[in-house]
Design an enzyme around this catalytic site. Sequence first.
Site, PDB file in Angstrom:
ATOM      1  N   ARG A 160       0.801  -1.230   0.000  1.00 18.68           N
ATOM      2  CA  ARG A 160       0.000   0.000   0.000  1.00 18.68           C
ATOM      3  C   ARG A 160       0.833   1.278   0.000  1.00 18.68           C
ATOM      4  O   ARG A 160       0.594   2.181  -0.802  1.00 18.68           O
ATOM      5  CB  ARG A 160      -0.928   0.027   1.227  1.00 18.68           C
ATOM      6  N   THR A 161       1.777   1.349   0.924  1.00 22.43           N
ATOM      7  CA  THR A 161       2.504   2.614   1.072  1.00 22.43           C
ATOM      8  C   THR A 161       3.239   2.955  -0.218  1.00 22.43           C
ATOM      9  O   THR A 161       3.108   4.053  -0.758  1.00 22.43           O
ATOM     10  CB  THR A 161       3.516   2.513   2.236  1.00 22.43           C
ATOM     11  N   LYS A 217      26.938  -3.286  -1.241  1.00 28.44           N
ATOM     12  CA  LYS A 217      28.394  -3.110  -1.274  1.00 28.44           C
ATOM     13  C   LYS A 217      28.889  -2.324  -0.065  1.00 28.44           C
ATOM     14  O   LYS A 217      30.019  -1.862  -0.029  1.00 28.44           O
ATOM     15  CB  LYS A 217      28.794  -2.365  -2.553  1.00 28.44           C
ATOM     16  N   ARG A 237      11.639   3.621   3.039  1.00 28.20           N
ATOM     17  CA  ARG A 237      11.298   2.690   4.127  1.00 28.20           C
ATOM     18  C   ARG A 237      12.554   1.910   4.455  1.00 28.20           C
ATOM     19  O   ARG A 237      13.232   1.408   3.567  1.00 28.20           O
ATOM     20  CB  ARG A 237      10.189   1.744   3.677  1.00 28.20           C
ATOM     21  N   HIS A 290       5.627   5.744  11.266  1.00 27.95           N
ATOM     22  CA  HIS A 290       5.043   5.634   9.933  1.00 27.95           C
ATOM     23  C   HIS A 290       4.049   6.802   9.818  1.00 27.95           C
ATOM     24  O   HIS A 290       2.841   6.617   9.840  1.00 27.95           O
ATOM     25  CB  HIS A 290       4.339   4.278   9.805  1.00 27.95           C
TER      26      HIS A 290
HETATM   27  C1  NCD Z   1       2.411  -1.196   8.132  1.00 29.83           C
HETATM   28  C2  NCD Z   1       3.903  -1.011   8.256  1.00 29.83           C
HETATM   29  O1  NCD Z   1       4.637  -1.216   7.282  1.00 29.83           O
HETATM   30  O2  NCD Z   1       4.305  -0.615   9.332  1.00 29.83           O
HETATM   31  N1  NCD Z   1       1.996  -1.430   6.829  1.00 29.83           N
HETATM   32  C3  NCD Z   1       1.532  -0.378   6.109  1.00 29.83           C
HETATM   33  O3  NCD Z   1       2.273   0.462   5.680  1.00 29.83           O
HETATM   34  N2  NCD Z   1       0.208  -0.285   5.940  1.00 29.83           N
HETATM   35  C4  NCD Z   1       1.827  -2.166   9.081  1.00 29.83           C
HETATM   36  C5  NCD Z   1       2.371  -3.546   9.158  1.00 29.83           C
HETATM   37  O4  NCD Z   1       3.272  -3.931   8.408  1.00 29.83           O
HETATM   38  O5  NCD Z   1       1.871  -4.288   9.988  1.00 29.83           O
END
Ligand code: NCD
Length: 321
Positions: free
Chosen positions: A65-66, A95, A116, A144
């Site tokens: 999703r993100t 590397k 991320r 997040h």
């Molecule tokens: C979350 C995350 O990556 O922290 N996912 C997301 O972005 N919707 C939640 C999760 O992984 O449980």
Amino acid sequence: MGLLHNQFGIRHVISSAQFGREALACVFEGADDIAEKFAQGRRHEYAHALDGAVVASYFFEPSTRTRWSFESGTHRMGGSVITTENAEKFSSAVKGERLEDSVRVIGHYADAIVMRHKRTGAAELAANYAKVPVINAGDGTGEHPTQAMLDLYTIKKLRGTIDGVNIAIVGDLRLGRTVRSLAKGLCNYKKVTVHFVAPDILQVSPDVVDYLALRRVKFQKHSNINEVLADMDCIYMTRTQRERMTAEEDTATKNADTEYGIGTHNLHLMRPDQILMHPLPRNNEIEFSPLTDGRAKSVYLDDQIKAGLHVRAFLLKDLLN
Ligand code: NCD
């Protein structure tokens, strides 16, 4: 520079703590406009908002999703994306390149970096070195923030206001970064009560408790969801973060999700006006059947997803202009 920079001094999006009530209102308003135009088939009004812009999507951990909502938002507004399927494997991180060097370099190719990382604090570090805005799409067990924005925006849309909400945040509160960002975001609103529901081993971290206490936000801890389920306006369910656990923790929490979760055993406690949320992905903590049962408003597969696209599109448009 956009509104967030001009009015609130926000250049990078690293933590929920950067966003006060007015800044969040600005994000919600911007997202509302994008939602309206996208829904009314007036998409062309935003089709050139990111003309010529390049967004680097720099993910060291899996995402559905993100990542895709940021990428979709970029494409829908006329920008383009540079990416790697897995920065952990296919970038010079393999590397031994330092994140500091990588983000400084990527800043010459892209106008923003959505990243991320599995290390807590990685996004903040990147922001100190990158010459372009960095958006934290999750840093280890840290934060997040864009998930929290879309969560708050969803609550606002469905309830009309976030003030006065009685919310249960349930599940892996210790390792889940969405929990920390959401709890911080909720502190901007009046008369909020947060119920942290989890087995002891997964209970919320002291830093989150301190953050709420300092801001005089009411909260309680519970180990059994059935104690609070009937009284909530909003239930925010999360999965057990197995990938962040030691082998012992993994064994100790083997059936935790079915125990703290919602299923046929406790569905009768819910009301149709309650909002059932989840950042996704879900495992066993929301049994598959409740979704269609109509017992609560389950918003995790539609409203929250749309909110994610619109909120993130706004952030890109605003931070890149
Ligand atoms: C979350 C995350 O990556 O922290 N996912 C997301 O972005 N919707 C939640 C999760 O992984 O449980």
